[in-house]
Write a protein that holds these residues in place. Structure first.
Motif, PDB file in Angstrom:
ATOM      1  N   VAL A   1     -23.614  28.801 -10.311  1.00 39.16           N
ATOM      2  CA  VAL A   1     -22.774  27.605 -10.481  1.00 39.16           C
ATOM      3  C   VAL A   1     -21.298  27.971 -10.375  1.00 39.16           C
ATOM      4  O   VAL A   1     -20.524  27.324  -9.654  1.00 39.16           O
ATOM      5  CB  VAL A   1     -23.078  26.919 -11.822  1.00 39.16           C
ATOM      6  CG1 VAL A   1     -22.006  25.877 -12.148  1.00 39.16           C
ATOM      7  CG2 VAL A   1     -24.445  26.250 -11.782  1.00 39.16           C
TER       8      VAL A   1
ATOM      9  N   GLY B 203     -17.286  15.125  -2.526  1.00 39.57           N
ATOM     10  CA  GLY B 203     -18.688  15.170  -2.923  1.00 39.57           C
ATOM     11  C   GLY B 203     -19.085  16.515  -3.511  1.00 39.57           C
ATOM     12  O   GLY B 203     -19.784  16.585  -4.534  1.00 39.57           O
ATOM     13  N   LEU B 204     -18.617  17.607  -2.887  1.00 41.79           N
ATOM     14  CA  LEU B 204     -18.890  18.941  -3.423  1.00 41.79           C
ATOM     15  C   LEU B 204     -18.296  19.093  -4.818  1.00 41.79           C
ATOM     16  O   LEU B 204     -18.925  19.678  -5.720  1.00 41.79           O
ATOM     17  CB  LEU B 204     -18.315  20.004  -2.488  1.00 41.79           C
ATOM     18  CG  LEU B 204     -19.033  20.220  -1.156  1.00 41.79           C
ATOM     19  CD1 LEU B 204     -18.228  21.180  -0.278  1.00 41.79           C
ATOM     20  CD2 LEU B 204     -20.439  20.768  -1.382  1.00 41.79           C
TER      21      LEU B 204
ATOM     22  N   VAL C  32     -11.393  16.756  -7.068  1.00 41.00           N
ATOM     23  CA  VAL C  32     -12.056  15.533  -6.612  1.00 41.00           C
ATOM     24  C   VAL C  32     -11.030  14.425  -6.383  1.00 41.00           C
ATOM     25  O   VAL C  32     -11.059  13.729  -5.355  1.00 41.00           O
ATOM     26  CB  VAL C  32     -13.121  15.090  -7.636  1.00 41.00           C
ATOM     27  CG1 VAL C  32     -13.692  13.722  -7.262  1.00 41.00           C
ATOM     28  CG2 VAL C  32     -14.246  16.119  -7.723  1.00 41.00           C
TER      29      VAL C  32
ATOM     30  N   GLY D  94     -20.740  18.271 -12.191  1.00 40.52           N
ATOM     31  CA  GLY D  94     -21.991  18.019 -12.894  1.00 40.52           C
ATOM     32  C   GLY D  94     -22.728  19.297 -13.257  1.00 40.52           C
ATOM     33  O   GLY D  94     -23.273  19.424 -14.366  1.00 40.52           O
ATOM     34  N   LEU D  95     -22.732  20.271 -12.346  1.00 41.69           N
ATOM     35  CA  LEU D  95     -23.418  21.534 -12.617  1.00 41.69           C
ATOM     36  C   LEU D  95     -22.732  22.318 -13.728  1.00 41.69           C
ATOM     37  O   LEU D  95     -23.402  22.947 -14.571  1.00 41.69           O
ATOM     38  CB  LEU D  95     -23.472  22.378 -11.340  1.00 41.69           C
ATOM     39  CG  LEU D  95     -24.386  21.852 -10.223  1.00 41.69           C
ATOM     40  CD1 LEU D  95     -24.221  22.688  -8.960  1.00 41.69           C
ATOM     41  CD2 LEU D  95     -25.842  21.866 -10.676  1.00 41.69           C
TER      42      LEU D  95
ATOM     43  N   VAL E 251     -17.762  16.731  -7.047  1.00 41.70           N
ATOM     44  CA  VAL E 251     -18.560  15.971  -8.011  1.00 41.70           C
ATOM     45  C   VAL E 251     -19.821  16.748  -8.391  1.00 41.70           C
ATOM     46  O   VAL E 251     -20.199  16.821  -9.573  1.00 41.70           O
ATOM     47  CB  VAL E 251     -18.923  14.586  -7.429  1.00 41.70           C
ATOM     48  CG1 VAL E 251     -19.959  13.887  -8.311  1.00 41.70           C
ATOM     49  CG2 VAL E 251     -17.676  13.719  -7.301  1.00 41.70           C
ATOM     50  N   VAL E 252     -20.460  17.340  -7.393  1.00 40.80           N
ATOM     51  CA  VAL E 252     -21.670  18.134  -7.668  1.00 40.80           C
ATOM     52  C   VAL E 252     -21.337  19.320  -8.572  1.00 40.80           C
ATOM     53  O   VAL E 252     -22.049  19.594  -9.560  1.00 40.80           O
ATOM     54  CB  VAL E 252     -22.305  18.616  -6.347  1.00 40.80           C
ATOM     55  CG1 VAL E 252     -23.424  19.621  -6.627  1.00 40.80           C
ATOM     56  CG2 VAL E 252     -22.853  17.434  -5.558  1.00 40.80           C
ATOM     57  N   ILE E 253     -20.259  20.032  -8.258  1.00 41.75           N
ATOM     58  CA  ILE E 253     -19.861  21.185  -9.067  1.00 41.75           C
ATOM     59  C   ILE E 253     -19.528  20.750 -10.489  1.00 41.75           C
ATOM     60  O   ILE E 253     -19.912  21.414 -11.469  1.00 41.75           O
ATOM     61  CB  ILE E 253     -18.653  21.906  -8.431  1.00 41.75           C
ATOM     62  CG1 ILE E 253     -19.047  22.535  -7.093  1.00 41.75           C
ATOM     63  CG2 ILE E 253     -18.095  22.968  -9.372  1.00 41.75           C
ATOM     64  CD1 ILE E 253     -20.125  23.591  -7.183  1.00 41.75           C
TER      65      ILE E 253
ATOM     66  N   SER F 171     -20.407  29.082  -6.839  1.00 40.23           N
ATOM     67  CA  SER F 171     -20.312  27.913  -5.957  1.00 40.23           C
ATOM     68  C   SER F 171     -19.016  27.158  -6.190  1.00 40.23           C
ATOM     69  O   SER F 171     -18.394  26.655  -5.242  1.00 40.23           O
ATOM     70  CB  SER F 171     -21.507  26.989  -6.190  1.00 40.23           C
ATOM     71  OG  SER F 171     -22.722  27.629  -5.872  1.00 40.23           O
TER      72      SER F 171
ATOM     73  N   ARG G 235     -23.648  20.832 -16.988  1.00 41.53           N
ATOM     74  CA  ARG G 235     -25.046  21.062 -17.350  1.00 41.53           C
ATOM     75  C   ARG G 235     -25.330  22.513 -17.734  1.00 41.53           C
ATOM     76  O   ARG G 235     -26.080  22.774 -18.679  1.00 41.53           O
ATOM     77  CB  ARG G 235     -25.949  20.664 -16.164  1.00 41.53           C
ATOM     78  CG  ARG G 235     -27.436  20.922 -16.373  1.00 41.53           C
ATOM     79  CD  ARG G 235     -27.993  20.008 -17.444  1.00 41.53           C
ATOM     80  NE  ARG G 235     -29.409  20.262 -17.663  1.00 41.53           N
ATOM     81  CZ  ARG G 235     -29.880  21.190 -18.493  1.00 41.53           C
ATOM     82  NH1 ARG G 235     -29.039  21.976 -19.171  1.00 41.53           N
ATOM     83  NH2 ARG G 235     -31.184  21.339 -18.661  1.00 41.53           N
TER      84      ARG G 235
ATOM     85  N   THR H 149     -16.210  26.546  -3.325  1.00 36.81           N
ATOM     86  CA  THR H 149     -15.745  25.186  -3.037  1.00 36.81           C
ATOM     87  C   THR H 149     -14.228  25.095  -3.089  1.00 36.81           C
ATOM     88  O   THR H 149     -13.589  24.496  -2.221  1.00 36.81           O
ATOM     89  CB  THR H 149     -16.373  24.193  -4.035  1.00 36.81           C
ATOM     90  OG1 THR H 149     -17.799  24.227  -3.897  1.00 36.81           O
ATOM     91  CG2 THR H 149     -15.868  22.782  -3.797  1.00 36.81           C
TER      92      THR H 149
END
Length: 479
Positions: free
Chosen positions: A18, A175-176, A90, A182-183, A178-180, A21, A186, A25
């Protein structure tokens, strides 16, 4: 101090990918707009000089944000500041995606640059949370992500720009992000290791003024003229601001950067080697794409498209990622100093080969792979050298300063290469283009810089100089 947002227990198998990544990014932002730079004047109805700010703004924002976010991470929580950094990325991506004129695009790109603190923050989180047997490989991968993202960004951005729209570059980066985000929420926990204290506002302002003045003069000096009043004034302001900042940091009780720690031989020499290595690394990013895309009519150009040249450079990023675990193994067996020296030797060899072999695409691939392997080795060793010499509660700030030194090196490299390629030229069909001797000179200078980094690294003390006295303000746990 306010409570830290809840996070799940540490899962080393998830935390490392995570954070790596996230680093890749953020590093993508460095090369995101390179494929569309020639088209931006037409797309934005602005001059070529004005549209260059799409790159300059990101560079300046990153220089300011990196040390500040590192210090704030040590004070208020590294995960918290990492989330804020990704959130700003973002927001900047959305602003740029919606832009149709120059000013909104530059604002968006500046916001993207403010996310640069993610990589040193990620390294610091790893130090706090991972078991010792995982730390070396993990931090090597995180550190190498700075080069990986830059290398992989070119083919990805060229593919999108050629087949979709330049706005898609920023929608994808949003988009990347937002995904990062969230990860990280989590899987990444918040560390209880804090330095506490108050943020050094004057120190932050002074360092920001000095860095912005210096990097602005370096990045724009070629266009404005190196002896012009604006360029010389900015260099003078940078010198004064950094001297005053250093005077202030030595006298305030809670500095932005603890210069006493930074002056330790292991930290100081690692930072100097990092700056020179950053200079050496960026020469490849400047020469290889131009050489690949130069018209065949020049007699030495390879006539490739932007997408093809990006694909040629892409494997170097993958090599950096693969080499990072090897870097950690060598560091564990022989020490990170040896790894850094080995990386410098490989990079110097890569540039040396490149100055001779540049007439075929496969030769360029070979050169980029060699240089990428050397960068992966060296970048993996740098955080290990820094972290073994500073207190745990200063990890984020120390790694941020090291990342900043690399960035200064790449900025100087860009300016020097720009001057050389502008002076050593040929004329083709009424157009002035860089000559083969110009490219060869930049490659030789890259090799020389790598050898200078080798000499500096050889002087780094073998024994860690820390396990250091803890900082003056005791570490605090979350309230």
């Amino acid at each position: 101090m306010s409570a830290v947002p809840a996070a799940p227990p540490v899962r080393a198998g998830a935390v490392v990918p995570v954070l790596a990544s996230a680093g890749i990014t953020v590093a993508l932002m460095q090369t995101l707009v390179i494929p569309v730079i020639p088209e931006l004047p037409r797309l934005l109805h602005a001059s070529a000089g004005s549209t260059a700010w799409a790159i300059t703004a990101t560079l300046l924002a990153a220089a300011v944000a990196t040390p500040i976010m590192g210090r704030l991470g040590d004070m208020y929580g590294k995960r918290r500041m990492l989330l804020i950094s990704v959130g700003i990325l973002v927001a900047g991506s959305i602003v740029a995606a919606l832009s149709s004129s120059l000013i909104p695009l530059v604002v968006g790109r500046a916001l993207q640059g403010f996310a640069a603190g993610v990589i040193p923050l990620g390294i610091s989180i790893m130090r706090d949370e991972l078991p010792s047997d995982r730390l070396g490989t993990a931090t090597a991968q995180m550190s190498a992500s700075l080069g990986v993202g830059g290398a992989l960004g070119l083919p990805a951005a060229a593919l999108l720009a050629e087949n979709v729209s330049w706005h898609a570059l920023f929608w994808v980066s949003a988009g990347l992000g937002v995904v990062i985000f969230g990860l990280v929420l989590r899987f990444v926990p918040e560390s209880a290791v804090r330095s506490g204290g108050r943020f050094d506002v004057l120190g932050g302002a002074g360092l920001s003024i000095g860095l912005v003045s210096l990097l602005l003069a370096i990045s724009q000096g070629g266009d404005w003229g190196w002896a012009s009043a604006p360029t010389l004034s900015l260099f003078a302001l940078a010198v004064v601001a950094i001297l005053v900042w250093g005077w202030w940091e030595r006298r305030t009780s809670e500095p932005l950067v603890d210069l006493r720690t930074t002056a330790r031989p292991q930290v100081l020499l690692t930072n100097l080697a990092s700056m020179v290595f950053g200079f050496a690394m960026f020469a490849m990013s400047l020469v290889v794409p131009q050489l690949l895309q130069m018209p065949k009519a020049t007699g030495f150009g390879l006539g490739q498209s932007m997408l093809a040249s990006g694909l040629v450079m892409g494997p170097s990023g993958l090599v950096m990622l693969v080499t990072a675990p090897l870097s950690a193994k060598i560091s564990a067996a022989r020490g990170p100093k040896v790894t850094l020296m080995l990386g410098a030797v490989v990079v110097a060899a890569g540039y040396g080969v490149g100055s001779i072999l540049m007439s075929e695409v496969w030769q360029i691939v070979l050169v980029s792979l060699l240089i990428g392997a050397g960068i992966g080795l060296a970048y993996g060793a740098m955080p290990a050298l820094i972290m073994s010499a500073v207190p745990v509660s200063e990890t984020a700030a120390a790694n941020s300063f090291n990342t900043l030194m690399r960035s200064i090196g790449t900025s100087v490299s860009s300016a020097v290469a720009g001057v050389i390629l502008a002076q050593l030229t040929i004329n083709l069909g009424g157009y002035t283009l860089p000559s083969q001797n110009g490219f060869r000179t930049v490659l030789i200078i890259g090799a020389a810089a790598a050898l200078v980094a080798l000499a500096i690294a050889a002087c780094i003390p073998t024994r860690p100089t820390a396990n250091a006295p803890e900082p003056r303000t005791p570490a605090q746990a979350p309230a």
